[in-house]
Write an enzyme that holds these catalytic residues in place. Structure first.
Site, mmCIF file in Angstrom:
data_model
loop_
_atom_site.group_PDB
_atom_site.id
_atom_site.type_symbol
_atom_site.label_atom_id
_atom_site.label_comp_id
_atom_site.label_asym_id
_atom_site.label_seq_id
_atom_site.Cartn_x
_atom_site.Cartn_y
_atom_site.Cartn_z
ATOM 1 N N TYR A 78 0.149 53.950 29.238
ATOM 2 C CA TYR A 78 1.056 53.257 28.314
ATOM 3 C C TYR A 78 0.785 51.758 28.256
ATOM 4 C CZ TYR A 78 3.602 57.166 26.584
ATOM 5 O OH TYR A 78 3.902 58.306 25.911
ATOM 6 N N ASN A 113 6.620 57.088 13.703
ATOM 7 C CA ASN A 113 5.710 56.209 14.435
ATOM 8 C C ASN A 113 6.466 55.439 15.513
ATOM 9 O OD1 ASN A 113 3.772 57.069 12.623
ATOM 10 N ND2 ASN A 113 4.192 55.403 11.186
ATOM 11 N N ASP A 115 5.115 52.572 16.889
ATOM 12 C CA ASP A 115 4.422 51.290 17.056
ATOM 13 C C ASP A 115 5.226 50.062 16.658
ATOM 14 O OD1 ASP A 115 4.262 51.400 14.189
ATOM 15 O OD2 ASP A 115 2.465 52.648 14.397
ATOM 16 N N HIS A 130 10.836 59.188 17.044
ATOM 17 C CA HIS A 130 10.054 59.412 18.267
ATOM 18 C C HIS A 130 10.109 58.231 19.228
ATOM 19 C CE1 HIS A 130 7.502 62.588 15.911
ATOM 20 N NE2 HIS A 130 8.693 63.033 16.248
ATOM 21 N N CYS A 141 19.841 54.134 35.392
ATOM 22 C CA CYS A 141 21.043 53.441 34.902
ATOM 23 C C CYS A 141 20.966 53.084 33.425
ATOM 24 C CB CYS A 141 21.323 52.193 35.734
ATOM 25 S SG CYS A 141 20.227 50.802 35.397
ATOM 26 N N CYS A 159 13.449 49.402 38.053
ATOM 27 C CA CYS A 159 14.622 48.662 37.586
ATOM 28 C C CYS A 159 14.999 47.577 38.591
ATOM 29 C CB CYS A 159 15.772 49.647 37.406
ATOM 30 S SG CYS A 159 17.283 48.929 36.791
ATOM 31 N N CYS A 162 18.823 48.669 39.820
ATOM 32 C CA CYS A 162 19.144 49.829 40.662
ATOM 33 C C CYS A 162 17.917 50.434 41.346
ATOM 34 C CB CYS A 162 19.871 50.896 39.829
ATOM 35 S SG CYS A 162 18.769 51.878 38.785
ATOM 36 N N THR A 200 2.357 61.278 6.155
ATOM 37 C CA THR A 200 2.759 62.287 7.130
ATOM 38 C C THR A 200 2.270 63.644 6.653
ATOM 39 O OG1 THR A 200 4.661 63.302 8.247
ATOM 40 C CG2 THR A 200 5.091 62.306 6.101
ATOM 41 N N ASN A 225 -0.169 59.947 0.021
ATOM 42 C CA ASN A 225 -1.094 60.406 1.057
ATOM 43 C C ASN A 225 -2.518 60.371 0.520
ATOM 44 O OD1 ASN A 225 -0.365 61.166 3.711
ATOM 45 N ND2 ASN A 225 0.827 62.883 2.936
HETATM 46 ZN ZN LIG Z 1 18.426 50.973 36.717
#
Ligand SMILES: [Zn+2]
Length: 260
Positions: A78, A113, A115, A130, A141, A159, A162, A200, A225
């Site tokens: 990611y 998307n 983005d 999404h 939390c 986090c 927490c 799409t 499209n």
């Molecule tokens: Zn947390």
């Protein structure tokens, strides 16, 4: 009358009188967008891309089991994606939709998307089916974190309140779409006077049912499209080509008509 009348004017983009009339009367317009509009900005599919990520399929990383088993690996993927997307800009299609929001009484984008390019182009009413790769939240939390906050941490971010594990605010394979975004999408699709389905494929349900809902409720449905899709036979107008060319041309034509 003379030669000047026949000089080539604006490119003939072939918008029908029916579409222009529907737009002229429309109080509520909805744009439903998918990967195609992002691809025009250069957002990769992250399938079979570069380096070490080549050996993983997105569905092998973008799921809760993979994440719980190896959060460091999924976070590394990611972080890679977030950095690429941060360097990508919205295109003329995104900007045309942001202008439409300022023009019509009611206007919403429903997007598949993640983005964030619609918001970066200036759209405000955006329902993200999404999720959004520029957001993150604590699984324990619920505290939300920006990309800057999580990408500064090494390994899987935790986090600061927490200690819980933070995840990207995106819908993973096998997960439900967020209820509130889905309900808003259905509501605006059902009340749309003109509905655009843009970039799409129209095959991934439940999202693919949204243009059909709009059609059933009486919207004038337009598909944009580069190629026909399973939806094409059921729409009122099919505009074949890049949304980054067609949407600005349509917007300009609509504004010109309003002023003539
Ligand atoms: Zn947390």
């Amino acid at each position: 009358m003379g030669e000047t009348d026949t000089q080539p004017g604006p490119v003939n983009t072939g918008f029908s009188a029916g579409l222009l009339s529907a737009l002229g009367k429309a109080k509520s317009v909805v744009a439903f967008t998918g990967a195609g509009i992002s691809a025009e900005s250069g957002v990769p599919t992250f399938r079979g891309t570069d380096g070490i990520w080549k050996k993983f399929k997105p569905e092998e990383l973008a799921n809760i089991n993979a994440f719980m088993k190896n959060p460091e690996l999924v976070w590394e993927w990611y972080a890679h994606r977030k950095r690429i997307i941060a360097g990508i800009q919205p295109n003329a299609g995104h900007y045309a939709l942001a202008k439409m929001e300022q023009t019509f009484l009611h206007f919403a984008v429903i997007t598949q998307n993640i983005d964030n390019l619609h918001r970066r182009a200036g759209s405000h009413t955006v329902y993200e089916l999404h999720g959004n790769i520029e957001r993150n939240y604590c699984m324990k939390c619920g505290t939300t974190y920006s990309n800057e906050e999580v990408l500064n941490q090494t390994g899987a971010p935790h986090c600061t309140k927490c200690g819980g594990l933070i995840r990207p605010d995106v819908v993973w394979f096998g997960e439900m779409l967020p209820d509130d975004e889905w309900e808003n999408a259905v509501r605006v699709a059902a009340s749309a006077d003109v509905f655009f389905s843009i970039g799409t494929s129209g095959v991934v349900y439940p999202a693919a049912s949204i243009p059909l809902m709009a059609k059933q409720q009486g919207a004038f449905v337009v598909e944009i499209n580069p190629e026909p899709t399973p939806l094409t036979d059921r729409v009122d107008e099919f505009l074949m080509g890049a949304s980054g060319i067609i949407l600005p041309a349509l917007y300009k034509r609509f504004i010109d008509d309003q002023h003539s």
